[in-house]
Scaffold this motif. Structure first.
Motif, PDB file in Angstrom:
ATOM      1  N   PHE A  88       0.736  -1.269   0.058  1.00  0.00           N
ATOM      2  CA  PHE A  88      -0.089  -0.076   0.126  1.00  0.00           C
ATOM      3  C   PHE A  88       0.959   1.423  -0.001  1.00  0.00           C
ATOM      4  O   PHE A  88       2.033   1.228   0.642  1.00  0.00           O
ATOM      5  CB  PHE A  88      -0.723   0.164   1.148  1.00  0.00           C
ATOM      6  CG  PHE A  88      -2.080  -1.064   1.263  1.00  0.00           C
ATOM      7  CD1 PHE A  88      -3.112  -0.849   0.465  1.00  0.00           C
ATOM      8  CD2 PHE A  88      -1.966  -2.181   1.968  1.00  0.00           C
ATOM      9  CE1 PHE A  88      -4.307  -1.673   0.608  1.00  0.00           C
ATOM     10  CE2 PHE A  88      -2.806  -3.076   1.866  1.00  0.00           C
ATOM     11  CZ  PHE A  88      -3.992  -2.790   1.170  1.00  0.00           C
ATOM     12  N   TYR A  89       0.407   2.277  -0.513  1.00  0.00           N
ATOM     13  CA  TYR A  89       1.067   3.685  -0.707  1.00  0.00           C
ATOM     14  C   TYR A  89       0.053   4.761  -0.212  1.00  0.00           C
ATOM     15  O   TYR A  89      -1.137   4.571  -0.444  1.00  0.00           O
ATOM     16  CB  TYR A  89       1.539   3.946  -2.175  1.00  0.00           C
ATOM     17  CG  TYR A  89       2.483   2.831  -2.651  1.00  0.00           C
ATOM     18  CD1 TYR A  89       3.903   2.995  -2.525  1.00  0.00           C
ATOM     19  CD2 TYR A  89       2.286   1.816  -3.225  1.00  0.00           C
ATOM     20  CE1 TYR A  89       4.924   2.592  -2.843  1.00  0.00           C
ATOM     21  CE2 TYR A  89       3.165   0.931  -3.702  1.00  0.00           C
ATOM     22  CZ  TYR A  89       4.542   1.202  -3.474  1.00  0.00           C
ATOM     23  OH  TYR A  89       5.519   0.118  -4.064  1.00  0.00           O
ATOM     24  N   ALA A  90       0.424   5.695   0.289  1.00  0.00           N
ATOM     25  CA  ALA A  90      -0.432   6.812   0.680  1.00  0.00           C
ATOM     26  C   ALA A  90      -0.040   8.240   0.478  1.00  0.00           C
ATOM     27  O   ALA A  90       1.196   8.244  -0.081  1.00  0.00           O
ATOM     28  CB  ALA A  90      -0.703   6.670   2.225  1.00  0.00           C
ATOM     29  N   LYS A  91      -0.925   9.131   0.459  1.00  0.00           N
ATOM     30  CA  LYS A  91      -0.406  10.475   0.194  1.00  0.00           C
ATOM     31  C   LYS A  91      -1.027  11.494   1.415  1.00  0.00           C
ATOM     32  O   LYS A  91      -2.080  11.175   1.970  1.00  0.00           O
ATOM     33  CB  LYS A  91      -1.114  11.069  -0.876  1.00  0.00           C
ATOM     34  CG  LYS A  91      -0.429  10.615  -2.247  1.00  0.00           C
ATOM     35  CD  LYS A  91      -0.745  11.292  -3.628  1.00  0.00           C
ATOM     36  CE  LYS A  91      -0.360  10.611  -4.614  1.00  0.00           C
ATOM     37  NZ  LYS A  91       1.259  10.574  -4.960  1.00  0.00           N
ATOM     38  N   ILE A  92      -0.089  12.280   1.902  1.00  0.00           N
ATOM     39  CA  ILE A  92      -0.433  13.283   2.922  1.00  0.00           C
ATOM     40  C   ILE A  92      -0.919  14.573   1.968  1.00  0.00           C
ATOM     41  O   ILE A  92       0.000  15.093   1.399  1.00  0.00           O
ATOM     42  CB  ILE A  92       0.635  13.473   4.124  1.00  0.00           C
ATOM     43  CG1 ILE A  92       0.829  12.218   4.799  1.00  0.00           C
ATOM     44  CG2 ILE A  92       0.325  14.448   5.006  1.00  0.00           C
ATOM     45  CD1 ILE A  92       2.027  12.323   5.590  1.00  0.00           C
ATOM     46  N   VAL A  93      -2.261  15.014   2.278  1.00  0.00           N
ATOM     47  CA  VAL A  93      -2.403  16.152   1.570  1.00  0.00           C
ATOM     48  C   VAL A  93      -2.496  17.314   2.693  1.00  0.00           C
ATOM     49  O   VAL A  93      -3.240  17.298   3.559  1.00  0.00           O
ATOM     50  CB  VAL A  93      -3.939  16.071   0.991  1.00  0.00           C
ATOM     51  CG1 VAL A  93      -4.278  17.317   0.283  1.00  0.00           C
ATOM     52  CG2 VAL A  93      -3.969  14.911   0.055  1.00  0.00           C
ATOM     53  N   CYS A  94      -1.601  18.146   2.478  1.00  0.00           N
ATOM     54  CA  CYS A  94      -1.459  19.311   3.424  1.00  0.00           C
ATOM     55  C   CYS A  94      -1.160  20.740   2.786  1.00  0.00           C
ATOM     56  O   CYS A  94      -0.789  20.708   1.472  1.00  0.00           O
ATOM     57  CB  CYS A  94      -0.479  19.075   4.439  1.00  0.00           C
ATOM     58  SG  CYS A  94       1.329  18.687   3.637  1.00  0.00           S
ATOM     59  N   ARG A 106       4.480   6.202   3.357  1.00  0.00           N
ATOM     60  CA  ARG A 106       3.832   4.847   3.826  1.00  0.00           C
ATOM     61  C   ARG A 106       2.401   5.105   4.724  1.00  0.00           C
ATOM     62  O   ARG A 106       2.386   6.142   5.454  1.00  0.00           O
ATOM     63  CB  ARG A 106       4.776   4.073   4.799  1.00  0.00           C
ATOM     64  CG  ARG A 106       5.923   3.901   4.229  1.00  0.00           C
ATOM     65  CD  ARG A 106       6.901   3.043   5.256  1.00  0.00           C
ATOM     66  NE  ARG A 106       7.167   3.732   6.578  1.00  0.00           N
ATOM     67  CZ  ARG A 106       7.650   3.201   7.590  1.00  0.00           C
ATOM     68  NH1 ARG A 106       8.208   1.976   7.554  1.00  0.00           N
ATOM     69  NH2 ARG A 106       7.843   3.755   8.554  1.00  0.00           N
ATOM     70  N   PRO A 107       1.401   4.409   4.499  1.00  0.00           N
ATOM     71  CA  PRO A 107       0.217   4.408   4.973  1.00  0.00           C
ATOM     72  C   PRO A 107       0.369   4.689   6.636  1.00  0.00           C
ATOM     73  O   PRO A 107      -0.360   5.366   7.177  1.00  0.00           O
ATOM     74  CB  PRO A 107      -0.742   3.226   4.528  1.00  0.00           C
ATOM     75  CG  PRO A 107       0.003   2.644   3.315  1.00  0.00           C
ATOM     76  CD  PRO A 107       1.344   3.195   3.513  1.00  0.00           C
ATOM     77  N   SER A 108       1.168   3.682   7.237  1.00  0.00           N
ATOM     78  CA  SER A 108       1.330   3.851   8.645  1.00  0.00           C
ATOM     79  C   SER A 108       1.777   5.195   9.225  1.00  0.00           C
ATOM     80  O   SER A 108       1.180   5.491  10.081  1.00  0.00           O
ATOM     81  CB  SER A 108       2.189   2.813   9.149  1.00  0.00           C
ATOM     82  OG  SER A 108       3.748   2.692   8.336  1.00  0.00           O
ATOM     83  N   ASP A 109       2.926   5.620   8.508  1.00  0.00           N
ATOM     84  CA  ASP A 109       3.387   6.974   8.847  1.00  0.00           C
ATOM     85  C   ASP A 109       2.235   8.162   8.815  1.00  0.00           C
ATOM     86  O   ASP A 109       1.833   8.993   9.600  1.00  0.00           O
ATOM     87  CB  ASP A 109       4.543   7.341   8.090  1.00  0.00           C
ATOM     88  CG  ASP A 109       5.858   6.467   8.546  1.00  0.00           C
ATOM     89  OD1 ASP A 109       5.940   6.323  10.013  1.00  0.00           O
ATOM     90  OD2 ASP A 109       6.585   6.245   8.102  1.00  0.00           O
ATOM     91  N   ALA A 110       1.531   7.974   7.341  1.00  0.00           N
ATOM     92  CA  ALA A 110       0.680   8.953   6.920  1.00  0.00           C
ATOM     93  C   ALA A 110      -0.519   8.920   8.128  1.00  0.00           C
ATOM     94  O   ALA A 110      -1.121  10.172   8.747  1.00  0.00           O
ATOM     95  CB  ALA A 110      -0.226   8.824   5.693  1.00  0.00           C
ATOM     96  N   ILE A 111      -0.946   7.704   8.756  1.00  0.00           N
ATOM     97  CA  ILE A 111      -1.964   7.736   9.416  1.00  0.00           C
ATOM     98  C   ILE A 111      -1.677   8.088  10.881  1.00  0.00           C
ATOM     99  O   ILE A 111      -2.395   8.743  11.693  1.00  0.00           O
ATOM    100  CB  ILE A 111      -2.735   6.164   9.706  1.00  0.00           C
ATOM    101  CG1 ILE A 111      -3.570   5.920   8.313  1.00  0.00           C
ATOM    102  CG2 ILE A 111      -3.401   6.034  10.937  1.00  0.00           C
ATOM    103  CD1 ILE A 111      -3.673   4.417   7.882  1.00  0.00           C
ATOM    104  N   ALA A 112      -0.487   7.572  11.340  1.00  0.00           N
ATOM    105  CA  ALA A 112       0.079   8.207  12.550  1.00  0.00           C
ATOM    106  C   ALA A 112       0.026   9.687  12.835  1.00  0.00           C
ATOM    107  O   ALA A 112      -0.116  10.333  13.818  1.00  0.00           O
ATOM    108  CB  ALA A 112       1.396   7.412  12.758  1.00  0.00           C
TER     109      ALA A 112
END
Length: 199
Positions: A88-94, A106-112
């Motif tokens: 899985f890959y993720a994006k942080i929208v800021c 990474r999804p784990s870092d993005a969610i944390a």
């Protein structure tokens, strides 16, 4: 692409990889679940925030929030954006008042990080269709070859919790202090929950 809002349902020890955890995300308006295997550190970072435990020192994800706050950046949303070869890959929208950016993560870092901002979590229908599991499937036996699909109940396995129930309050408080000193936040959360049940 259609985005689907997710919520964190729980963290469960992974039977697929020793020392890993399954982060279970649930479809907000449905019964599909998206399990993602994450590391111990990331699981602790998520659990600490969910359980409102204040660590002795700021964690990396807390530092990210402090850094963003000092620059007047806000985090808009987290998107589980891609699934490729089981990863899985993720994006942080800021962004700030002037611009908005997407940061790969990474999804784990993005969610944390995202839960520290109170940011919503989304994924796309295509990802949920491919990797999602209907909630009743979570109790089936785990397929060792499929590390992204953890079919186990979203509850803590009994042994440690049962041990806590048999201990006295003073002993539990001592264990809690030791766990916080060692920065074992998941353990601390379980001990604290047992103490709160008794008060």
């Amino acid at each position: 692409m259609k985005k689907i809002k997710l919520e964190i349902l729980g963290l469960s020890p992974s039977q697929a990889q020793s020392g890993s955890f399954a982060l279970i995300l649930g479809e907000e308006m449905g019964n599909r679940r998206l399990p993602i295997i994450i590391g111990v550190f990331e699981a602790q970072a998520i659990a600490v925030q969910i359980e409102n435990i204040v660590p002795n020192r700021p964690m990396t994800h807390d530092l990210f929030k402090s850094f963003a706050d000092s620059l007047n950046y806000s985090l808009k949303e987290i998107i589980i954006s891609e699934l490729s070869e089981g990863i899985f890959y993720a994006k942080i929208v800021c962004g700030d008042d002037m611009r908005q950016v997407e940061i790969d993560s990474r999804p784990s870092d993005a969610i944390a990080i995202g839960i520290r901002f109170g940011a919503p979590i989304y994924t796309y229908e295509s990802i949920l269709s491919e990797a999602g599991i209907v909630s009743s499937d979570l109790t089936e036996d785990f397929d060792e070859g499929d590390q992204e699909r953890v079919r186990e109940p979203l509850r803590t396995r009994g042994s440690f919790s049962e041990q806590l129930r048999e201990m006295g309050n003073d002993e539990l408080q001592k264990m809690l202090d030791e766990a916080l000193t060692k920065e074992e936040y998941e353990k601390a959360a379980k001990i604290r929950d047992e103490l709160e049940k008794r008060n």
